[in-house]
Design a protein around this motif. Structure first.
Motif, short mmCIF file in Angstrom:
data_model
loop_
_atom_site.label_atom_id
_atom_site.label_comp_id
_atom_site.label_asym_id
_atom_site.label_seq_id
_atom_site.Cartn_x
_atom_site.Cartn_y
_atom_site.Cartn_z
N PRO A 189 0.83 -1.22 0.00
CA PRO A 189 0.00 0.00 0.00
C PRO A 189 0.86 1.26 0.00
O PRO A 189 1.94 1.30 0.60
CB PRO A 189 -0.78 -0.12 1.31
N ALA A 190 0.36 2.28 -0.67
CA ALA A 190 1.05 3.57 -0.69
C ALA A 190 0.80 4.32 0.62
O ALA A 190 -0.08 3.95 1.41
CB ALA A 190 0.56 4.41 -1.86
N LYS A 191 1.57 5.36 0.84
CA LYS A 191 1.33 6.21 2.00
C LYS A 191 -0.04 6.86 1.88
O LYS A 191 -0.54 7.09 0.79
CB LYS A 191 2.40 7.30 2.09
N ILE A 192 -0.62 7.15 3.03
CA ILE A 192 -1.90 7.84 3.03
C ILE A 192 -1.78 9.12 3.87
O ILE A 192 -0.87 9.25 4.69
CB ILE A 192 -3.04 6.96 3.58
N ARG A 193 -2.69 10.04 3.62
CA ARG A 193 -2.79 11.25 4.45
C ARG A 193 -4.12 11.20 5.18
O ARG A 193 -5.16 10.93 4.58
CB ARG A 193 -2.75 12.52 3.58
N LEU A 194 -4.08 11.43 6.48
CA LEU A 194 -5.31 11.38 7.26
C LEU A 194 -6.04 12.72 7.15
O LEU A 194 -5.95 13.58 8.01
CB LEU A 194 -5.01 11.03 8.72
N THR A 195 -6.77 12.87 6.05
CA THR A 195 -7.54 14.08 5.83
C THR A 195 -8.80 14.04 6.69
O THR A 195 -9.16 13.01 7.26
CB THR A 195 -7.95 14.19 4.35
N GLU A 196 -9.46 15.16 6.76
CA GLU A 196 -10.69 15.24 7.58
C GLU A 196 -11.71 14.20 7.15
O GLU A 196 -12.40 13.61 7.99
CB GLU A 196 -11.29 16.64 7.45
N GLN A 197 -11.77 13.92 5.87
CA GLN A 197 -12.75 12.97 5.35
C GLN A 197 -12.53 11.56 5.88
O GLN A 197 -13.49 10.83 6.16
CB GLN A 197 -12.70 12.97 3.81
N TYR A 198 -11.26 11.16 6.03
CA TYR A 198 -10.95 9.77 6.41
C TYR A 198 -10.22 9.64 7.74
O TYR A 198 -9.82 8.54 8.11
CB TYR A 198 -10.11 9.12 5.31
N ALA A 199 -10.04 10.74 8.47
CA ALA A 199 -9.26 10.70 9.70
C ALA A 199 -9.81 9.69 10.71
O ALA A 199 -9.05 8.95 11.35
CB ALA A 199 -9.19 12.08 10.33
N ARG A 200 -11.12 9.63 10.85
CA ARG A 200 -11.72 8.70 11.82
C ARG A 200 -11.68 7.27 11.30
O ARG A 200 -11.34 6.34 12.03
CB ARG A 200 -13.17 9.11 12.10
N ILE A 201 -11.99 7.10 10.02
CA ILE A 201 -12.04 5.75 9.43
C ILE A 201 -10.67 5.08 9.44
O ILE A 201 -10.55 3.88 9.72
CB ILE A 201 -12.59 5.82 7.99
N TYR A 202 -9.62 5.87 9.18
CA TYR A 202 -8.27 5.31 9.09
C TYR A 202 -7.38 5.72 10.27
O TYR A 202 -6.16 5.73 10.15
CB TYR A 202 -7.61 5.75 7.78
N SER A 203 -7.98 6.02 11.39
CA SER A 203 -7.21 6.42 12.57
C SER A 203 -6.17 5.35 12.92
O SER A 203 -6.50 4.16 13.05
CB SER A 203 -8.16 6.62 13.75
N GLY A 204 -4.91 5.75 13.03
CA GLY A 204 -3.82 4.83 13.36
C GLY A 204 -3.19 4.14 12.17
O GLY A 204 -2.16 3.47 12.31
N ALA A 205 -3.78 4.31 10.99
CA ALA A 205 -3.26 3.62 9.80
C ALA A 205 -1.87 4.10 9.42
O ALA A 205 -1.05 3.31 8.94
CB ALA A 205 -4.22 3.81 8.63
N LEU B 269 5.36 0.83 -2.75
CA LEU B 269 4.75 2.10 -3.10
C LEU B 269 4.89 3.14 -1.99
O LEU B 269 4.21 4.16 -2.00
CB LEU B 269 3.27 1.92 -3.44
N ASN B 270 5.78 2.87 -1.04
CA ASN B 270 5.98 3.82 0.06
C ASN B 270 6.48 5.17 -0.43
O ASN B 270 6.34 6.18 0.25
CB ASN B 270 6.97 3.25 1.07
N SER B 271 7.08 5.17 -1.63
CA SER B 271 7.59 6.43 -2.19
C SER B 271 6.48 7.22 -2.87
O SER B 271 6.68 8.37 -3.27
CB SER B 271 8.71 6.15 -3.19
N VAL B 272 5.31 6.59 -3.01
CA VAL B 272 4.18 7.25 -3.66
C VAL B 272 3.22 7.76 -2.60
O VAL B 272 2.72 6.99 -1.78
CB VAL B 272 3.44 6.28 -4.61
N ASN B 273 2.97 9.03 -2.59
CA ASN B 273 2.02 9.62 -1.65
C ASN B 273 0.66 9.76 -2.32
O ASN B 273 0.58 10.06 -3.51
CB ASN B 273 2.48 10.99 -1.17
N ALA B 274 -0.39 9.54 -1.55
CA ALA B 274 -1.73 9.74 -2.07
C ALA B 274 -2.02 11.24 -2.08
O ALA B 274 -2.36 11.83 -1.06
CB ALA B 274 -2.76 9.00 -1.23
N LEU B 275 -1.85 11.86 -3.23
CA LEU B 275 -1.97 13.31 -3.32
C LEU B 275 -3.39 13.77 -3.62
O LEU B 275 -3.68 14.97 -3.59
CB LEU B 275 -1.03 13.84 -4.40
N ALA B 276 -4.26 12.82 -3.93
CA ALA B 276 -5.64 13.19 -4.22
C ALA B 276 -6.28 13.84 -3.00
O ALA B 276 -5.79 13.73 -1.88
CB ALA B 276 -6.43 11.95 -4.65
#
Length: 213
Positions: A136-152, A177-184
């Motif tokens: 899996p690629a890196k993720i950013r805990l945006t407001e939309q997914y912060a609760r769903i992916y808490s701790g990910a 894919l750790n070098s790929v950030n989810a920029l969306a």
């Protein structure tokens, strides 16, 4: 002389399916990475797109039916003579509601690979395909997914290493894919630029794999 076509199955989640987080729809064949992979590889390759939003390695997501990897992979193995299987899963398993450790997710990957190998062991007339594991690629805990992916984000720090160890032990190829950030916008799904980048990474790995035969 008839050209022998190499069949490549891309088995993954919504990022393999090509979810566009801005529109909520699917990227077209000029944007999503499996379709671009087919173009990058050129003649002689047939990429089979098998992405499914919410697909997991370990659990069946509640309310979404049976979307775990093993149960949905077998029909593809039955239908297609495959040369390569690209497994791009694990992100959905990081959701807080599943409460899974990175080791448990990696064990799910190991079980999926074992299931693939068992299928071909029971079908001796079929040559087992090569398997490529995509972390899996890196993720950013945006407001939309912060609760769903808490701790990910913490689990991801070790998950790639554990996926690589599984791939090495199972003699699979591995792409980190750790070098790929989810920029969306939502921090989870790839934008068009990342889909293009990933398609080249996987195409190069497949070409190298084919050169070694």
């Amino acid at each position: 002389m008839t050209q022998i076509i190499k069949n490549i199955l891309c088995f993954g989640d919504s990022n393999t399916w090509g979810l566009n987080s801005v529109t909520g729809k699917r990227f077209d064949e000029n944007s999503r990475w499996p379709a671009l992979l087919n173009k990058n590889l050129g003649p002689g390759f047939n990429v089979i797109e098998a992405g499914q939003p919410n697909r997991t390695l370990v659990n069946n997501p509640p309310f979404d039916g049976v979307l775990s990897g093993v149960s949905y992979l077998k029909p593809y193995l039955d239908t297609h003579k495959l040369n390569i299987i690209v497994v791009a899963l694990g992100t959905n398993d990081l959701k807080k509601r599943f409460d899974l450790t990175s080791s448990a997710i990696a064990n799910g990957l190991n079980d999926l690979i074992n299931a693939i190998k068992a299928f071909y062991q029971s079908n001796s007339t079929l040559k087992p395909p090569q398997i490529i594991v995509i972390s899996p690629a890196k993720i950013r805990l945006t407001e939309q997914y912060a609760r769903i992916y808490s701790g990910a984000d913490v689990k991801l720090k070790t998950l790639s290493d554990e996926f690589k160890q599984i791939a090495d032990n199972q003699k699979c190829e591995f792409i980190n894919l750790n070098s790929v950030n989810a920029l969306a916008e939502d921090g989870i799904h790839f934008n068009a630029q990342e889909h293009e980048q990933i398609s080249y990474l996987i195409a190069n790995a497949i070409k190298q794999l084919m050169n070694n035969f």
